[in-house]
Design a protein around this motif. Structure first.
Motif, PDB file in Angstrom:
ATOM      1  N   TYR A 162      33.181   5.119   1.178  1.00 51.64           N
ATOM      2  CA  TYR A 162      34.464   4.460   1.415  1.00 51.64           C
ATOM      3  C   TYR A 162      35.261   4.236   0.136  1.00 51.64           C
ATOM      4  O   TYR A 162      36.486   4.113   0.182  1.00 51.64           O
ATOM      5  N   ASN A 163      34.602   4.177  -1.008  1.00 52.99           N
ATOM      6  CA  ASN A 163      35.317   3.971  -2.266  1.00 52.99           C
ATOM      7  C   ASN A 163      35.415   5.263  -3.078  1.00 52.99           C
ATOM      8  O   ASN A 163      35.508   5.227  -4.296  1.00 52.99           O
ATOM      9  N   ASP A 203      38.334   5.555  -5.534  1.00 51.41           N
ATOM     10  CA  ASP A 203      38.141   4.797  -6.771  1.00 51.41           C
ATOM     11  C   ASP A 203      37.235   5.567  -7.729  1.00 51.41           C
ATOM     12  O   ASP A 203      37.486   5.624  -8.938  1.00 51.41           O
ATOM     13  N   SER A 239      38.619 -12.055   2.445  1.00 53.54           N
ATOM     14  CA  SER A 239      39.056 -11.037   1.485  1.00 53.54           C
ATOM     15  C   SER A 239      38.075  -9.865   1.444  1.00 53.54           C
ATOM     16  O   SER A 239      38.478  -8.696   1.479  1.00 53.54           O
ATOM     17  N   LEU A 240      36.770 -10.178   1.368  1.00 50.60           N
ATOM     18  CA  LEU A 240      35.764  -9.120   1.307  1.00 50.60           C
ATOM     19  C   LEU A 240      35.742  -8.303   2.590  1.00 50.60           C
ATOM     20  O   LEU A 240      35.656  -7.067   2.557  1.00 50.60           O
ATOM     21  N   SER A 287      38.194  -7.984   4.813  1.00 44.55           N
ATOM     22  CA  SER A 287      39.451  -7.231   4.951  1.00 44.55           C
ATOM     23  C   SER A 287      39.419  -5.969   4.107  1.00 44.55           C
ATOM     24  O   SER A 287      39.872  -4.894   4.544  1.00 44.55           O
ATOM     25  N   ARG A 288      38.870  -6.081   2.896  1.00 45.57           N
ATOM     26  CA  ARG A 288      38.764  -4.900   2.043  1.00 45.57           C
ATOM     27  C   ARG A 288      37.828  -3.869   2.650  1.00 45.57           C
ATOM     28  O   ARG A 288      38.125  -2.674   2.657  1.00 45.57           O
ATOM     29  N   ALA A 289      36.707  -4.335   3.178  1.00 48.27           N
ATOM     30  CA  ALA A 289      35.756  -3.414   3.800  1.00 48.27           C
ATOM     31  C   ALA A 289      36.373  -2.737   5.016  1.00 48.27           C
ATOM     32  O   ALA A 289      36.247  -1.516   5.199  1.00 48.27           O
ATOM     33  N   GLY A 349      39.588  -2.302   5.653  1.00 51.61           N
ATOM     34  CA  GLY A 349      40.650  -1.404   5.221  1.00 51.61           C
ATOM     35  C   GLY A 349      40.117  -0.078   4.722  1.00 51.61           C
ATOM     36  O   GLY A 349      40.651   0.999   5.049  1.00 51.61           O
ATOM     37  N   ARG A 350      39.057  -0.103   3.923  1.00 47.68           N
ATOM     38  CA  ARG A 350      38.450   1.138   3.434  1.00 47.68           C
ATOM     39  C   ARG A 350      37.911   1.980   4.578  1.00 47.68           C
ATOM     40  O   ARG A 350      38.002   3.209   4.570  1.00 47.68           O
ATOM     41  N   GLN A 355      46.014  -4.993   9.346  1.00 49.19           N
ATOM     42  CA  GLN A 355      46.313  -3.979   8.334  1.00 49.19           C
ATOM     43  C   GLN A 355      46.901  -2.699   8.930  1.00 49.19           C
ATOM     44  O   GLN A 355      47.076  -1.712   8.213  1.00 49.19           O
ATOM     45  N   ASP A 381      29.127  -3.600   4.499  1.00 52.13           N
ATOM     46  CA  ASP A 381      29.575  -3.324   3.135  1.00 52.13           C
ATOM     47  C   ASP A 381      28.706  -4.184   2.215  1.00 52.13           C
ATOM     48  O   ASP A 381      28.545  -5.383   2.427  1.00 52.13           O
TER      49      ASP A 381
END
Length: 664
Positions: free
Chosen positions: A83-84, A87, A256-257, A259-261, A263-264, A292, A532
């Motif tokens: 997923y990253n 990056d 936050s964690l 939502s990031r997971a 979103g990815r 999102q 995640d």
């Protein structure tokens, strides 16, 4: 999502048709990858890597596998998603000489990461779900690896001098050296747990790779296994260094964690949606997806008309509030039971979590509209959602102080209560269901009282058969992560220890197996944002009071959800995503069950003690005891055994291994 297969067999490579064999093995996994197929072979070493592709990212031919690195040193067959990867790609571009990318797949990025940081250094940087096979041509070493929590499956073993591996067992059956001898110890574990726990499989000599590890194999037969991530280390670090912020700060961090997971995991080049049961976990994932997304998220749920087995109305209410594009399907008992003949092929080895049936149905429903679906799995294990956590804590608190001798005497007394007495009470009671349930609870409590430790009591709570070795002929249980104290995390609280054992046993070997096989059976990729590893590591830092509060689990996760969904849509008794197996096997499935449990058949096959099985079956049919879960495990093994026919399995005699073949 894809399927991988392969072998390393220097001793048998000279005259073998390696391309034909590898293609045959790979084709067994076409359901995991219907869009493309590829093989890569080194004839000299008897090495083969096979791949079946379900195209999710980079749908062009540049995503074809097995894939070689730009230098040609590494060859990769990869199942899963990183997923990253964008990056990592940017980091590679900043530290390496200009890279001429062929496409935009995560597989290509992974290969170049290995070139730069090595196998372990790359895996430690990656966030995702995966099982992979990587051939290092410079070191003549085959690496196989699995993601941190075990989302993606990977089996391996030695067939004589041939090292083989695959995403599913069915691919290994096609190898000419396949023996398929059933491991009676693994069968006993299956009857206890509803699944065969890692590192075992139902077959002797075939193993599940432990999540978070890399196994490296060389042509001379030597091998090493190392962990690049440890759930035990994460749990112990979290216990030693707990989160000390306020409740609001904890909720902010968790949102936050997550939502990031989420979103990815919404990145895909194909249609994407989510399973929605209307419970805390799936509703949280869908809420964060919709927050999102510029368009309505596609959501899916299955409904049943039977009372106590339906959450579809709750899912619809959550979907309506969030504004998703919701699809629901009410399934008849006949439609649900029609799935049962498919289960042995779907799961490859015995598996008896009955929620596998609705899981397959909702995956089949989702696949009509999407290729990727997110799910809410993992919330119970990370945030204290199982009712067993409250029961276990209360039981040990109330009973653990008693001397062991006294507890054993009390246990013997409760277990000795004759079923006929309970039946008699039912006959004169105006609330027969309650009395029957009381009888079941007394017998269960009796078994738990004899536990010597809280961990042993927890094992009793999860056991479908309290003494499987009594049922399975020559079936002594081997040690597992649940029974070996050396593998337990050193945690200060009993409930946390229960959650840890679930994280490393129940989650990867039941929950994730159930979802992966059901979804891949219809070529659907599933993704699990709760797992995640950043979310997992944060969850283990949370004090238990942030998870369990006021007799209710997942407290902090609920606070995040209530920012998006009204409390009244969520706060209700959980009805569960299950099916009425007990009434089915005593009703419309009775003839099917009777044929599998016949005394003559059980004696002929030689795996089970017929007297015990027949006694439980008679009690269940007469309504004296509810043995549905225990019997369902036996039925799932029998059905699986029947599906193997005369060629897929060897049935050892109870005294002389490998003496006879199964007659089914």
């Amino acid at each position: 999502m894809c399927g991988i297969v392969g072998f390393l067999d220097p001793s048998g490579s000279r005259d073998a048709d390696l391309p034909g064999l590898l293609t045959k093995m790979s084709d067994c996994l076409s359901h995991r990858g219907p869009d493309d197929a590829g093989i890569w072979i080194d004839e000299r070493l008897g090495l083969g890597l096979g791949h079946r592709r379900l195209s999710i990212l980079d749908l062009s031919p540049s995503g074809h596998q097995p894939m070689s690195s730009h230098s040609g040193r590494f060859v990769l067959s990869f199942n899963g998603e990183i997923y990253n990867y964008l990056d990592i790609r940017r980091e590679l571009e900043s530290v390496a000489s200009p890279i001429r990318w062929r496409g935009h797949s995560d597989t290509e990025v992974m290969l170049e990461a290995v070139e730069r940081w090595g196998v372990r250094g790359s895996l430690e940087r990656m966030t995702g779900m995966f099982a992979l096979a990587l051939w290092d041509r410079a070191e003549s070493t085959l690496h196989i690896a699995r993601d941190r929590l075990g989302e993606k499956p990977l089996y391996y073993g030695w067939l004589d001098r041939a090292f083989v591996f695959a995403s599913e067992l069915k691919a290994l059956h096609t190898h000419p050296r396949w023996k398929g001898e059933i491991d009676r110890g693994a069968l006993s574990l299956f009857l206890r747990h509803t699944f065969v726990p890692a590192p075992y499989s139902i077959y002797k000599g075939i193993h599940k790779l432990t999540p978070g590890t890399v196994l490296s194999v060389r042509p001379d037969g030597s091998s090493t296994e190392v962990a690049y991530w440890s759930a035990r280390d994460v749990a112990e670090r979290g216990d030693a260094d707990p989160f000390v912020g306020t409740e609001i700060e904890a909720a902010d961090m968790l949102e936050s964690l997550l939502s990031r997971a989420v979103g990815r995991q919404m990145v895909a080049d194909v249609p994407l949606g989510a399973f929605l049961s209307g419970g805390v976990d799936s509703s949280t994932v869908v809420a964060l997806m919709q927050a999102q997304s510029e368009r309505p998220v596609k959501t899916f749920t299955i409904g049943f008309r039977e009372a106590g087995h339906n959450e579809a109305e709750h899912a619809k209410a959550v979907a309506r509030h969030l504004g998703t594009e919701h699809t629901e399907l009410y399934v008849t008992p006949a439609e649900a039971m029609n799935v049962i003949p498919r289960l042995p092929t779907l799961y490859d080895e015995p598996f008896s979590d009955a929620s596998q049936i609705p899981t397959f149905l909702v995956a089949q429903l989702a696949r009509r509209k999407v290729t990727v679906s997110l799910s809410g799995d993992g919330g119970d294990e990370l945030f204290g959602g199982y009712y067993r956590y409250f029961v276990g804590r209360r039981l040990w608190h109330n009973l653990g102080w008693m001397p062991a001798t006294l507890r054993r005497l009390a246990a013997a007394g409760l277990v000795a209560i004759p079923p006929g007495l309970v039946a008699g009470l039912m006959a004169v009671s105006s609330n027969k269901a309650r009395i029957a349930n009381l009888g079941e609870r007394l017998h269960k409590l009796g078994a738990l009282l004899a536990a010597a430790s809280p961990e042993e009591m927890d094992r009793g709570l999860i056991s479908q058969w309290n003494d499987p070795a009594e049922v399975v002929l020559a079936g002594a249980e081997p040690i597992t992560a649940a029974t070996d104290p050396r593998q337990w995390a050193k945690l200060s609280d009993f409930t946390q220890r229960m959650m840890f054992l679930d994280l490393v046993t129940w989650l990867p070997d039941d929950i994730l197996v159930k979802v992966d096989r059901a979804a891949m059976g219809v070529s659907l990729e599933t993704r699990v944002p709760m797992l995640d590893h950043a979310v997992v590591e944060f969850a283990w830092r949370l004090p238990l009071s942030y998870k369990i509060r006021g007799g209710e689990g997942k407290w902090l996760l609920r606070q995040v959800l209530f920012r998006h969904v009204p409390r009244e849509l969520i706060d209700r008794p959980k009805s569960g995503f299950d099916v009425p197996i007990g009434s089915w096997i005593g009703g419309p499935l009775r003839d099917w069950a009777e044929s599998l449990l016949s005394e003559d058949r059980l004696r002929r096959e030689g795996y089970f003690n017929p007297a015990i099985i027949r006694d439980r079956w008679s009690q269940h049919l007469a309504g004296r005891r509810d043995w549905q879960q225990a019997l369902w495990g036996v039925l799932m093994f029998q059905s699986w055994l029947e599906s193997q026919g005369q060629t897929g399995v060897l049935a050892p005699d109870r005294t002389t291994p490998l003496a006879v073949s199964a007659a089914v």
